[in-house]
Design a protein around this motif. Structure first.
Motif, PDB file in Angstrom:
ATOM      1  N   ASN A 137       0.821  -1.210   0.000  1.00 42.32           N
ATOM      2  CA  ASN A 137       0.000   0.000   0.000  1.00 42.32           C
ATOM      3  C   ASN A 137       0.856   1.261   0.000  1.00 42.32           C
ATOM      4  O   ASN A 137       0.530   2.257  -0.645  1.00 42.32           O
ATOM      5  N   GLN A 138       1.994   1.233   0.740  1.00 44.01           N
ATOM      6  CA  GLN A 138       2.881   2.395   0.743  1.00 44.01           C
ATOM      7  C   GLN A 138       3.486   2.629  -0.639  1.00 44.01           C
ATOM      8  O   GLN A 138       3.598   3.767  -1.103  1.00 44.01           O
ATOM      9  N   ALA A 139       3.886   1.556  -1.337  1.00 45.27           N
ATOM     10  CA  ALA A 139       4.451   1.704  -2.679  1.00 45.27           C
ATOM     11  C   ALA A 139       3.410   2.244  -3.659  1.00 45.27           C
ATOM     12  O   ALA A 139       3.699   3.097  -4.494  1.00 45.27           O
ATOM     13  N   ALA A 140       2.178   1.741  -3.546  1.00 43.99           N
ATOM     14  CA  ALA A 140       1.119   2.229  -4.440  1.00 43.99           C
ATOM     15  C   ALA A 140       0.809   3.697  -4.180  1.00 43.99           C
ATOM     16  O   ALA A 140       0.599   4.481  -5.113  1.00 43.99           O
ATOM     17  N   ALA A 141       0.800   4.095  -2.900  1.00 45.39           N
ATOM     18  CA  ALA A 141       0.532   5.497  -2.585  1.00 45.39           C
ATOM     19  C   ALA A 141       1.646   6.396  -3.098  1.00 45.39           C
ATOM     20  O   ALA A 141       1.402   7.503  -3.610  1.00 45.39           O
ATOM     21  N   LYS A 142       2.891   5.970  -3.004  1.00 45.14           N
ATOM     22  CA  LYS A 142       4.016   6.770  -3.488  1.00 45.14           C
ATOM     23  C   LYS A 142       3.940   6.957  -5.001  1.00 45.14           C
ATOM     24  O   LYS A 142       4.156   8.059  -5.524  1.00 45.14           O
ATOM     25  N   LYS A 143       3.598   5.881  -5.724  1.00 47.64           N
ATOM     26  CA  LYS A 143       3.492   5.964  -7.175  1.00 47.64           C
ATOM     27  C   LYS A 143       2.340   6.877  -7.589  1.00 47.64           C
ATOM     28  O   LYS A 143       2.426   7.637  -8.552  1.00 47.64           O
ATOM     29  N   LEU A 144       1.249   6.822  -6.857  1.00 45.84           N
ATOM     30  CA  LEU A 144       0.097   7.685  -7.151  1.00 45.84           C
ATOM     31  C   LEU A 144       0.450   9.144  -6.969  1.00 45.84           C
ATOM     32  O   LEU A 144       0.084  10.008  -7.780  1.00 45.84           O
ATOM     33  N   VAL A 145       1.208   9.470  -5.921  1.00 47.17           N
ATOM     34  CA  VAL A 145       1.616  10.856  -5.685  1.00 47.17           C
ATOM     35  C   VAL A 145       2.527  11.346  -6.794  1.00 47.17           C
ATOM     36  O   VAL A 145       2.426  12.481  -7.269  1.00 47.17           O
TER      37      VAL A 145
END
Length: 910
Positions: free
Chosen positions: A91-99
């Motif tokens: 989830n942290q990796a997905a949130a970073k990519k989204l930002v």
């Protein structure tokens, strides 16, 4: 290129937070997460971030068996903890990519002050070269400024083909007609599909002809050679412009130098920019339209101007001059009217001076050169020409030629007509004849229009079968269904009705092949207050974030304050209020000094109570509620109920008390005072400071004793009251002026009326019944006093002999102004009547004398004592006169003669 809503980043989707456990082995399990799908380390690898929460720790402690010899954790607990760490990292990796993706697009919402200042400096640099030519005047740059702002605003730059945002680092293409921006792959696919559809429907040699393709928004057509293949900046100088954060997105940063439209010889001075170029700012020296004024310096974009003087150019009529103000283009037609002859000169009429040539509707009528016929043309110019019947003429069938005088008709030749009939196949079989040929009546084998059926029928009748065409129309969706279709099926006339890419509207075009045009509608995405908005294409309002508003929050406060603490416009609920309460306490009227407590968090009471010790109590719940203000501690002076004296009392203990005195307030009647003991009085605005009685005081129950107005016999209907008594509304019964009708009038109207008003009120509106001295009835409406002697009724007057009769007004007759005299006829009739009377009187006198004489003699005989038997001998025989014999016959004859004479004389006298 897919739309942004179709692009799903790694780790984003419905499987977020889920993981599937691989088959476990003795060396340690390996997990594969939904985010990246990569294998993780062993069980003992440390994971960054906080560990499991207290709830997880508690549950693990509850699951571990008690006893000192038991192992601290089981294999299932280790598996759950490892699974939690894997999901957390994914989830942290997905949130970073989204930002990262969010901040790389042009629809990002940075919203800070540094970004706004940066955008302002970029726009100012773009306009610098232009504003130096206009001395800082930027009024003509509003449209260009709008395009620049849309390039920076969130969600403003949207590709209408894929309904996705246009990012800074993506290749784009701008339409030269509407300046709309599209993704390069989207517009290339659009152009290719448009040419394919047109060529597949109309071109026999598929793909060989050069068909145009339209812009998806403005329908501006481009050639096949104009299909974009490379990515250029707005001005077209630089291919693949680099991404520069200090320039407008997709701009090269150089001077535009595009030709102005309409061309004036100058070039655009702005830096490479989206949208149309502004008007030319150069200064040129030009004169007005009529070339009469001196040349003056003006902006090149407004170099054409009017001096507002009369034009003065000669109009096309050649007689008048143009009277309009200095204008562009040709002068208007002459507006004046003049009398003009037609081209043949027979008629003259008033017509517009701008159209001097006109034709009347009369036949020319001039004698032709043959001398036998006249010209049958309608009002024409020039000579009439030769006689149409002169020279050699053909017979009706055009086979024989005759040389005859123009006075003779060409005879028929006797041969067959042989003209081609209307059917175009057969010829006329009649003898040479005048007039049109008859309809073809031969029976032939005819084929229908679609070619599927044949039938034998008259040649002149068309043959259409009932077979409906089953071919597909150009839309390739609907059948033709036209009866006896020859193959040229009409285009589809049904509506397309397919849902557009915006998912909100349907295609309004006629049914067609291929993709529909983008939705032309736009939607405003607004902030919470609605003052700040962003216009985006329809369909983008769901994914576009609302703009950040710099205005203050305009929502009404949720507490009792008239205004809330200043803060920016936002979504969601407002922060709690920290202003002083300042409520007016109900008992003392002081202001509450504590902070606002209208939305204080208090513990909810009366919740479900646990039924036993085995049921754990839930966490306390807090709700927002308004707390009452604390009691006031300020000492204040207090008056008695009737405000006769003042005594100091503490504010929280203040209470009303009575001083045992008489109230003494003036009652509402303003004639008496309240005699109750000191009591509470509710003061209204009208009685503050005037010592007036309130609703709690006694009510005056005495009657009104004020004097009545003069002439009113009624008492006042109100009880004791202030001010003047109301007008008396009781009804008085009075007689009208004519003393016949009884009237009912309000008393106040009689007592307040003047003489004229009283006369009006006493009038019954009927005709006066009194008789005038002349004997006629008064014509006036019911009135006081004597009737005016103005009788206008007609009366008849006769002459003294009663023969002549005339009508006159009664008042003139009474004044002896008019009389009717006898005329000559009357005098003649009077004379004849007097003669007849004299004759009658004379005859009557003679008859009376004879009768007396006979009576005298009879009396004398009786006196002499003659006997009765001898009386007959003694009686004198009196013979009757002629008048006595024939008077009953003579009187009607005389009357008829007199009437006939009067009738004969009357017309002459008149």
């Amino acid at each position: 290129m897919e739309a942004s809503w179709r692009q799903v980043a790694g780790g984003r989707g419905r499987a977020r937070g889920r993981a599937a456990a691989a088959p476990s082995s003795g060396d340690g399990p390996h997990l594969r997460g939904a985010g990246g799908g990569r294998e993780k380390g062993p069980v003992g690898a440390a994971a960054p971030g906080p560990g499991p929460g207290p709830a997880a720790a508690g549950s693990a402690a509850r699951r571990s068996p008690p006893g000192p010899g038991a192992p601290p954790t089981s294999a299932g607990e280790l598996m759950a903890q490892r699974k939690f760490e894997e999901i957390k990292k994914a989830n942290q990796a997905a949130a970073k990519k989204l930002v990262e993706e969010h901040f790389s697009s042009s629809s990002e919402e940075e919203g800070d002050e540094d970004l706004e200042g940066k955008q302002g400096r970029i726009v100012a640099n773009t306009f610098t070269t232009y504003t130096t030519q206009t001395d800082g005047d930027v009024r003509e740059l509003e449209r260009t400024r709008q395009y620049l702002n849309e390039a920076f605003q969130a969600g403003a730059m949207t590709c209408l083909i894929c309904i996705a945002s246009v990012k800074r680092n993506q290749a784009v293409w701008s339409c030269s007609g509407c300046f709309c921006i599209f993704h390069m792959p989207c517009i290339q696919k659009w152009a290719k599909d448009s040419q394919f559809l047109v060529s597949s429907l109309t071109d026999d040699d598929f793909g060989r002809r050069d068909y145009p393709w339209p812009c998806p928004k403005c329908r501006f057509e481009y050639k096949r050679s104009d299909t974009p293949s490379r990515y250029y900046c707005y001005c077209g100088k630089v291919e693949d412009p680099p991404l520069d954060p200090w320039l407008v997105p997709h701009s090269c940063g150089q001077v535009c130098e595009r030709e102005f439209k309409p061309p004036c010889g100058h070039k655009c001075l702005l830096l490479c920019h989206p949208g149309p170029c502004p008007p030319c700012p150069k200064m040129v020296t030009t004169t007005c339209y009529c070339k009469k004024a001196k040349p003056i310096p003006r902006r090149c974009s407004t170099k054409e101007w009017s001096c507002q003087h009369a034009c003065g150019r000669k109009l096309l009529c050649g007689q008048h001059k143009c009277e309009n103000h200095c204008h562009a283009g040709s002068c208007l037609p002459c507006p004046r009217v003049s009398r003009q002859k037609c081209v043949c000169g027979k008629q003259v009429t008033e017509r517009s001076c701008a159209s001097p040539l006109w034709h009347c509707d009369q036949v020319c009528g001039k004698t032709l050169p043959c001398g036998n016929h006249t010209c049958e043309q309608i009002c024409h110019v020039g000579a009439c020409g030769e006689c149409p019947r002169s020279g050699k003429r053909f017979c009706p069938c055009q086979k024989s030629k005759f040389s005859l005088p123009c006075t003779e008709d060409v005879p028929t030749c006797g041969d067959s007509c042989d003209k081609l009939l209307e059917c175009g196949v057969h010829r006329c079989s009649q003898r040479c004849h005048r007039g049109p040929c008859e309809t073809c009546r031969q029976e032939v084998e005819k084929q229908c229009r679609c070619g599927k059926h044949t039938k034998r029928m008259p040649c002149h009748k068309p043959y259409l079968c009932e077979t409906k065409c089953v071919k597909m129309r150009d839309c390739q969706k609907h059948q033709c269904r036209r009866k006896c279709c020859p193959g040229n099926c009409t285009p589809c006339d049904q509506n397309c009705g397919r849902t557009l890419g915006c998912r909100n509207h349907k295609c309004p075009s006629v049914c067609h092949r291929g993709s529909c045009y983008p939705c032309p509608e736009t939607v405003d995405v607004k902030c919470s207050c609605g003052n700040t908005k962003v216009t985006v294409p329809c369909g983008r309002e769901r994914t576009t974030r609302p703009p950040k508003c710099k205005e203050l929050c305009s929502r009404p406060p949720t507490c009792h304050h008239t205004s809330q603490e200043k803060h920016r416009c936002h979504f969601g609920s407002c922060p709690p209020c920290h202003q002083p309460c300042q409520k007016v306490l109900e008992k003392c009227g002081h202001l509450c000094p504590v902070p606002c407590h209208d939305q204080a968090l208090i513990k909810q009471t009366g919740r479900h109570q646990p039924t036993g010790p085995w049921e754990q109590s839930s966490e306390p719940a807090f709700i927002q509620a308004a707390l009452p203000c604390p009691p006031c501690q300020v000492p204040i002076p207090m008056q008695c109920l009737g405000k006769h004296e003042v005594s100091p009392l503490p504010c929280h203990a203040v209470g009303p008390y009575s001083c045992k005195r008489v109230c003494g307030r003036t009652l509402d009647c303003q004639n008496h005072v309240c005699m109750k003991e000191c009591h509470e009085v509710t003061e209204t605005e009208a009685c503050i400071g005037k010592n007036k009685a309130g609703p709690e005081c006694l009510q005056c129950e005495e009657g009104c004793s004020k004097p009545r107005p003069g002439g009113c016999p009624h008492p006042c209907v109100l009880p004791c009251h202030p001010g003047e008594c109301p007008p008396c509304v009781q009804m008085l019964r009075i007689k009208c002026h004519c003393k016949i009708t009884t009237l009912y009038v309000e008393c106040r109207k009689i007592t307040t009326a003047d003489v004229n008003e009283k006369n009006r009120l006493s009038c019954c509106k009927d005709q006066c019944p009194k008789e005038l001295p002349c004997g006629h009835r008064c014509k006036e409406m019911c009135h006081p006093g004597e009737c005016p002697f103005n009788c206008n009724q007609k009366v008849k007057l006769r002459c003294p002999c009663k023969r002549i009769k005339k009508e006159f007004q009664c008042n003139k007759v009474r004044e002896n102004q008019i009389s009717v005299e006898c005329d000559a006829t009357c005098k003649e009739m009077k004379r004849k009547a007097s003669e007849i009377k004299e004759a009658e009187a004379k005859a009557a006198l003679e008859e009376e004398n004879r009768r007396r004489q006979a009576e005298l003699e009879a009396f004398e005989n009786r006196l002499k004592g003659r006997r009765k038997k001898n009386r007959k001998r003694d009686e004198v025989a009196v013979e009757p006169t002629l008048w006595q014999k024939y008077k009953y016959h003579l009187l009607p004859v005389c009357a008829v003669l007199v009437l006939g004479f009067a009738w004969y004389i009357a017309p002459g006298a008149a």
